[in-house]
Structures are given as C-alpha cells and as structure tokens.
Design a protein around this motif. Sequence first.
Motif, PDB file in Angstrom:
ATOM      1  N   ALA A  74       0.805  -1.213   0.000  1.00  9.72           N
ATOM      2  CA  ALA A  74       0.000   0.000   0.000  1.00  9.72           C
ATOM      3  C   ALA A  74       0.842   1.269   0.000  1.00  9.72           C
ATOM      4  N   TYR A  75       1.977   1.254   0.705  1.00  8.98           N
ATOM      5  CA  TYR A  75       2.752   2.479   0.887  1.00  8.98           C
ATOM      6  C   TYR A  75       4.115   2.466   0.209  1.00  8.98           C
ATOM      7  N   GLY A  76       4.432   1.366  -0.484  1.00  5.13           N
ATOM      8  CA  GLY A  76       5.654   1.325  -1.289  1.00  5.13           C
ATOM      9  C   GLY A  76       6.944   1.290  -0.506  1.00  5.13           C
ATOM     10  N   GLU A  77       6.886   0.936   0.756  1.00  5.26           N
ATOM     11  CA  GLU A  77       8.089   0.850   1.587  1.00  5.26           C
ATOM     12  C   GLU A  77       8.039  -0.440   2.391  1.00  5.26           C
ATOM     13  N   ALA A  78       9.038  -1.293   2.200  1.00  7.76           N
ATOM     14  CA  ALA A  78       9.082  -2.560   2.932  1.00  7.76           C
ATOM     15  C   ALA A  78       9.215  -2.293   4.425  1.00  7.76           C
ATOM     16  N   VAL A  79       8.445  -3.017   5.214  1.00  6.37           N
ATOM     17  CA  VAL A  79       8.477  -2.892   6.666  1.00  6.37           C
ATOM     18  C   VAL A  79       8.211  -4.275   7.249  1.00  6.37           C
ATOM     19  N   ASP A  80       8.908  -4.592   8.331  1.00  7.39           N
ATOM     20  CA  ASP A  80       8.663  -5.895   8.955  1.00  7.39           C
ATOM     21  C   ASP A  80       7.644  -5.734  10.083  1.00  7.39           C
ATOM     22  N   ALA A  81       7.088  -6.855  10.513  1.00  6.59           N
ATOM     23  CA  ALA A  81       6.038  -6.844  11.529  1.00  6.59           C
ATOM     24  C   ALA A  81       6.503  -6.174  12.816  1.00  6.59           C
ATOM     25  N   GLU A  82       7.759  -6.359  13.180  1.00  3.90           N
ATOM     26  CA  GLU A  82       8.268  -5.778  14.424  1.00  3.90           C
ATOM     27  C   GLU A  82       8.175  -4.255  14.428  1.00  3.90           C
ATOM     28  N   LYS A  83       8.280  -3.636  13.272  1.00  6.18           N
ATOM     29  CA  LYS A  83       8.171  -2.174  13.204  1.00  6.18           C
ATOM     30  C   LYS A  83       6.722  -1.721  13.231  1.00  6.18           C
ATOM     31  N   LEU A  84       5.804  -2.594  12.821  1.00  3.91           N
ATOM     32  CA  LEU A  84       4.391  -2.241  12.820  1.00  3.91           C
ATOM     33  C   LEU A  84       3.759  -2.340  14.206  1.00  3.91           C
ATOM     34  N   ILE A  85       4.210  -3.279  15.014  1.00  2.00           N
ATOM     35  CA  ILE A  85       3.568  -3.566  16.296  1.00  2.00           C
ATOM     36  C   ILE A  85       3.423  -2.324  17.182  1.00  2.00           C
ATOM     37  N   PRO A  86       4.451  -1.509  17.390  1.00  2.00           N
ATOM     38  CA  PRO A  86       4.272  -0.331  18.261  1.00  2.00           C
ATOM     39  C   PRO A  86       3.200   0.625  17.744  1.00  2.00           C
ATOM     40  N   HIS A  87       3.125   0.796  16.437  1.00  2.00           N
ATOM     41  CA  HIS A  87       2.138   1.707  15.860  1.00  2.00           C
ATOM     42  C   HIS A  87       0.730   1.126  15.978  1.00  2.00           C
ATOM     43  N   MET A  88       0.617  -0.185  15.847  1.00  5.27           N
ATOM     44  CA  MET A  88      -0.673  -0.849  16.035  1.00  5.27           C
ATOM     45  C   MET A  88      -1.140  -0.703  17.480  1.00  5.27           C
ATOM     46  N   LEU A  89      -0.243  -0.907  18.425  1.00 11.18           N
ATOM     47  CA  LEU A  89      -0.596  -0.769  19.838  1.00 11.18           C
ATOM     48  C   LEU A  89      -0.978   0.672  20.171  1.00 11.18           C
ATOM     49  N   GLU A  90      -0.243   1.611  19.617  1.00 14.75           N
ATOM     50  CA  GLU A  90      -0.544   3.022  19.848  1.00 14.75           C
ATOM     51  C   GLU A  90      -1.939   3.367  19.319  1.00 14.75           C
ATOM     52  N   ALA A  91      -2.269   2.887  18.117  1.00 12.82           N
ATOM     53  CA  ALA A  91      -3.585   3.133  17.532  1.00 12.82           C
ATOM     54  C   ALA A  91      -4.679   2.470  18.364  1.00 12.82           C
ATOM     55  N   PHE A  92      -4.406   1.255  18.848  1.00 12.98           N
ATOM     56  CA  PHE A  92      -5.374   0.550  19.690  1.00 12.98           C
ATOM     57  C   PHE A  92      -5.651   1.337  20.959  1.00 12.98           C
ATOM     58  N   MET A  93      -4.602   1.783  21.621  1.00 11.37           N
ATOM     59  CA  MET A  93      -4.762   2.512  22.876  1.00 11.37           C
ATOM     60  C   MET A  93      -5.446   3.861  22.653  1.00 11.37           C
ATOM     61  N   ALA A  94      -5.167   4.514  21.543  1.00 11.20           N
ATOM     62  CA  ALA A  94      -5.793   5.799  21.236  1.00 11.20           C
ATOM     63  C   ALA A  94      -7.296   5.644  21.025  1.00 11.20           C
ATOM     64  N   GLY A  95      -7.726   4.473  20.554  1.00 11.71           N
ATOM     65  CA  GLY A  95      -9.141   4.242  20.316  1.00 11.71           C
ATOM     66  C   GLY A  95      -9.868   3.581  21.474  1.00 11.71           C
ATOM     67  N   ASP A  96      -9.192   3.300  22.551  1.00 11.05           N
ATOM     68  CA  ASP A  96      -9.793   2.613  23.705  1.00 11.05           C
ATOM     69  C   ASP A  96     -10.408   3.654  24.645  1.00 11.05           C
TER      70      ASP A  96
END
Length: 76
Positions: free
Chosen positions: A42-64
């Motif tokens: 989607a964004y044209g930049e390779a990223v591994d799961a380990e780099k996504l996890i903090p952003h996913m957690l941050e988004a989860f907490m922001a919506g809680d």
Amino acid sequence: MTTTKKLRLGPLPKTENVKLTFACPASLKTDLDRYAALHAQAYGEAVDAEKLIPHMLEAFMAGDRGFKRGEQAAAK
C-alpha cells in the motif's frame, strides 16, 4: 489490490524507540507478517512486523475509550 489503500495503519512516522521483547502465538505472527506485506504494498516501503507492532498498539490505545477515561481521571 485496491483494499490495501484502506489500511487502518497509515505510513509510519520516524520515532525514537525503546526495545521491548514479547511472545505471541504463531498464528498472530503469521497475521502480522501478512499485514506487513499489505502495508508495504500500500505504501511502497518494505516494513517488517516488528516495526508495525508499536504503531498498532498506539492506535489501539488511542481508540480505547476506557483507557482514555482512566487517563483523564488520573490527570485530575
């Protein structure tokens, strides 16, 4: 695939990091790897799961809402 443009997690910002290690089920790791592949597509930049996890957690907490209420109550 046009649905990859609708990922909840947008492009990743540059941030200062602190190392944190955790264990997760193999099925979750598989899903994280799949999400990372879709994110890269989607964004044209390779990223591994380990780099996504903090952003996913941050988004989860922001919506809680419960977490937000607890945060507001602690600030009073």
